[in-house]
Design a protein around this motif. Structure first.
Motif, PDB file in Angstrom:
ATOM      1  N   VAL A   1       8.041   1.226  -2.280  1.00 46.75           N
ATOM      2  CA  VAL A   1       7.733  -0.035  -2.951  1.00 46.75           C
ATOM      3  C   VAL A   1       8.233  -0.014  -4.385  1.00 46.75           C
ATOM      4  N   ARG A   2       8.093   1.108  -5.051  1.00 47.51           N
ATOM      5  CA  ARG A   2       8.493   1.198  -6.463  1.00 47.51           C
ATOM      6  C   ARG A   2      10.008   1.065  -6.636  1.00 47.51           C
ATOM      7  N   SER A   3      10.771   1.604  -5.695  1.00 48.05           N
ATOM      8  CA  SER A   3      12.224   1.573  -5.831  1.00 48.05           C
ATOM      9  C   SER A   3      12.852   0.300  -5.259  1.00 48.05           C
ATOM     10  N   SER A   4      12.060  -0.563  -4.667  1.00 50.53           N
ATOM     11  CA  SER A   4      12.593  -1.808  -4.106  1.00 50.53           C
ATOM     12  C   SER A   4      12.729  -2.870  -5.191  1.00 50.53           C
ATOM     13  N   PRO A   5      13.801  -3.665  -5.096  1.00 47.79           N
ATOM     14  CA  PRO A   5      13.921  -4.779  -6.049  1.00 47.79           C
ATOM     15  C   PRO A   5      13.074  -5.960  -5.581  1.00 47.79           C
ATOM     16  N   TRP A   6      11.988  -6.230  -6.285  1.00 48.38           N
ATOM     17  CA  TRP A   6      11.137  -7.354  -5.929  1.00 48.38           C
ATOM     18  C   TRP A   6      10.832  -8.146  -7.184  1.00 48.38           C
ATOM     19  N   THR A   7      10.930  -9.436  -7.022  1.00 45.05           N
ATOM     20  CA  THR A   7      10.663 -10.320  -8.158  1.00 45.05           C
ATOM     21  C   THR A   7       9.470 -11.223  -7.890  1.00 45.05           C
ATOM     22  N   LYS A   8       9.218 -11.542  -6.620  1.00 41.46           N
ATOM     23  CA  LYS A   8       8.094 -12.396  -6.257  1.00 41.46           C
ATOM     24  C   LYS A   8       6.861 -11.528  -6.013  1.00 41.46           C
ATOM     25  N   ASN A   9       5.716 -12.125  -6.141  1.00 46.55           N
ATOM     26  CA  ASN A   9       4.434 -11.487  -5.837  1.00 46.55           C
ATOM     27  C   ASN A   9       4.268 -10.151  -6.552  1.00 46.55           C
ATOM     28  N   TYR A  10       4.443 -10.197  -7.847  1.00 45.22           N
ATOM     29  CA  TYR A  10       4.308  -8.999  -8.656  1.00 45.22           C
ATOM     30  C   TYR A  10       2.916  -8.381  -8.504  1.00 45.22           C
ATOM     31  N   SER A  11       1.890  -9.217  -8.436  1.00 48.32           N
ATOM     32  CA  SER A  11       0.521  -8.701  -8.358  1.00 48.32           C
ATOM     33  C   SER A  11       0.254  -8.017  -7.020  1.00 48.32           C
ATOM     34  N   ALA A  12       0.850  -8.496  -5.937  1.00 45.92           N
ATOM     35  CA  ALA A  12       0.630  -7.891  -4.627  1.00 45.92           C
ATOM     36  C   ALA A  12       1.180  -6.472  -4.586  1.00 45.92           C
ATOM     37  N   TYR A  13       2.359  -6.278  -5.118  1.00 47.72           N
ATOM     38  CA  TYR A  13       2.961  -4.945  -5.079  1.00 47.72           C
ATOM     39  C   TYR A  13       2.393  -4.038  -6.155  1.00 47.72           C
ATOM     40  N   SER A  14       1.965  -4.603  -7.261  1.00 45.11           N
ATOM     41  CA  SER A  14       1.265  -3.795  -8.265  1.00 45.11           C
ATOM     42  C   SER A  14      -0.041  -3.269  -7.686  1.00 45.11           C
ATOM     43  N   TYR A  15      -0.752  -4.124  -6.962  1.00 44.10           N
ATOM     44  CA  TYR A  15      -1.984  -3.696  -6.301  1.00 44.10           C
ATOM     45  C   TYR A  15      -1.699  -2.582  -5.300  1.00 44.10           C
ATOM     46  N   PHE A  16      -0.639  -2.726  -4.514  1.00 48.44           N
ATOM     47  CA  PHE A  16      -0.263  -1.696  -3.546  1.00 48.44           C
ATOM     48  C   PHE A  16       0.046  -0.381  -4.249  1.00 48.44           C
ATOM     49  N   GLU A  17       0.789  -0.438  -5.344  1.00 45.56           N
ATOM     50  CA  GLU A  17       1.126   0.776  -6.092  1.00 45.56           C
ATOM     51  C   GLU A  17      -0.118   1.447  -6.661  1.00 45.56           C
ATOM     52  N   VAL A  18      -1.018   0.653  -7.225  1.00 47.20           N
ATOM     53  CA  VAL A  18      -2.244   1.211  -7.808  1.00 47.20           C
ATOM     54  C   VAL A  18      -3.109   1.859  -6.731  1.00 47.20           C
ATOM     55  N   VAL A  19      -3.259   1.201  -5.595  1.00 45.64           N
ATOM     56  CA  VAL A  19      -4.091   1.744  -4.523  1.00 45.64           C
ATOM     57  C   VAL A  19      -3.490   3.031  -3.971  1.00 45.64           C
ATOM     58  N   THR A  20      -2.178   3.050  -3.739  1.00 44.29           N
ATOM     59  CA  THR A  20      -1.566   4.255  -3.172  1.00 44.29           C
ATOM     60  C   THR A  20      -1.646   5.431  -4.138  1.00 44.29           C
ATOM     61  N   ILE A  21      -1.397   5.201  -5.419  1.00 41.62           N
ATOM     62  CA  ILE A  21      -1.451   6.307  -6.383  1.00 41.62           C
ATOM     63  C   ILE A  21      -2.887   6.785  -6.591  1.00 41.62           C
ATOM     64  N   CYS A  22      -3.836   5.869  -6.684  1.00 42.02           N
ATOM     65  CA  CYS A  22      -5.239   6.285  -6.858  1.00 42.02           C
ATOM     66  C   CYS A  22      -5.730   7.054  -5.637  1.00 42.02           C
ATOM     67  N   ASP A  23      -5.374   6.585  -4.460  1.00 44.07           N
ATOM     68  CA  ASP A  23      -5.765   7.295  -3.241  1.00 44.07           C
ATOM     69  C   ASP A  23      -5.099   8.667  -3.189  1.00 44.07           C
ATOM     70  N   LEU A  24      -3.846   8.739  -3.557  1.00 43.59           N
ATOM     71  CA  LEU A  24      -3.132  10.013  -3.586  1.00 43.59           C
ATOM     72  C   LEU A  24      -3.789  10.994  -4.552  1.00 43.59           C
ATOM     73  N   ILE A  25      -4.161  10.535  -5.728  1.00 46.92           N
ATOM     74  CA  ILE A  25      -4.793  11.398  -6.724  1.00 46.92           C
ATOM     75  C   ILE A  25      -6.156  11.890  -6.229  1.00 46.92           C
ATOM     76  N   MET A  26      -6.919  11.002  -5.602  1.00 42.64           N
ATOM     77  CA  MET A  26      -8.240  11.409  -5.109  1.00 42.64           C
ATOM     78  C   MET A  26      -8.126  12.404  -3.954  1.00 42.64           C
ATOM     79  N   ILE A  27      -7.189  12.205  -3.052  1.00 37.22           N
ATOM     80  CA  ILE A  27      -7.002  13.149  -1.949  1.00 37.22           C
ATOM     81  C   ILE A  27      -6.545  14.489  -2.491  1.00 37.22           C
TER      82      ILE A  27
END
Length: 176
Positions: free
Chosen positions: A63-89
């Motif tokens: 997701v981070r390396s993909s070029p996306w311009t629409k729905n910035y909040s949707a992919y920001s949410y995805f990035e935050v959830v994946t990184i937080c989950d990764l850190i907790m695991i």
């Protein structure tokens, strides 16, 4: 009759039956043997945590390396959830690997790990659904959503294999 729900941890590693200082009386044991659990990385729970961390990292990178311009909040949410989950695991992996559960006995580690998996899995499922619905057929975003769903499945498998949830029916009459 009363119905009670119970939760039983089937793979408990938060201390031995003799207590956290059970092996302290061994004079031949070196101090480093008590710190690191050399058998933990080969257990089913550890391998499942490593698989979860790898799929979460791949999902984040896609997701981070993909070029996306629409729905910035949707992919920001995805990035935050994946990184937080990764850190907790990773934190729970290190807790079990270095046996921090023996030192920090004020924390109920099985309960905190269960709560993490329940909340983290739900948030990851929501983030993966949102990412998949907003991907607009861009390959990196679709791949990130797929790896998000894979990580969700692995988290559910971890809950399923680590905990046994049972509903026990108990009778209230004192029949002898």
């Amino acid at each position: 009759m009363s119905h009670g729900a119970g939760l039983v941890r089937t793979t408990c590693s938060s201390g031995s039956a003799l207590g956290p200082r059970a092996g302290a009386a061994q004079p031949s044991a070196s101090p480093l043997e008590g710190l690191l659990d050399p058998s933990y990385p080969r257990t089913q729970a550890a391998l499942l945590k490593v698989a979860q961390m790898v799929t979460l990292l791949i999902a984040f990178i896609c997701v981070r390396s993909s070029p996306w311009t629409k729905n910035y909040s949707a992919y920001s949410y995805f990035e935050v959830v994946t990184i937080c989950d990764l850190i907790m695991i990773l934190a729970f992996y290190l807790v079990h690997l270095f046996r921090f559960y023996r030192v920090l006995t004020c924390i109920s580690w099985p309960l905190s790990e269960l709560l993490h998996y329940l909340i983290g899995t739900l948030l990851l499922l929501i983030a993966s659904i949102v990412a998949a619905s907003k991907s607009y057929n861009q390959s990196g975003l679709v791949a990130g959503a797929i790896f998000g769903f894979m990580a969700t499945f692995l988290c559910m498998a971890s809950i399923w294999l680590s905990y046994k949830i049972s509903c026990v029916t108990q009778s209230t009459d004192a029949a002898v």
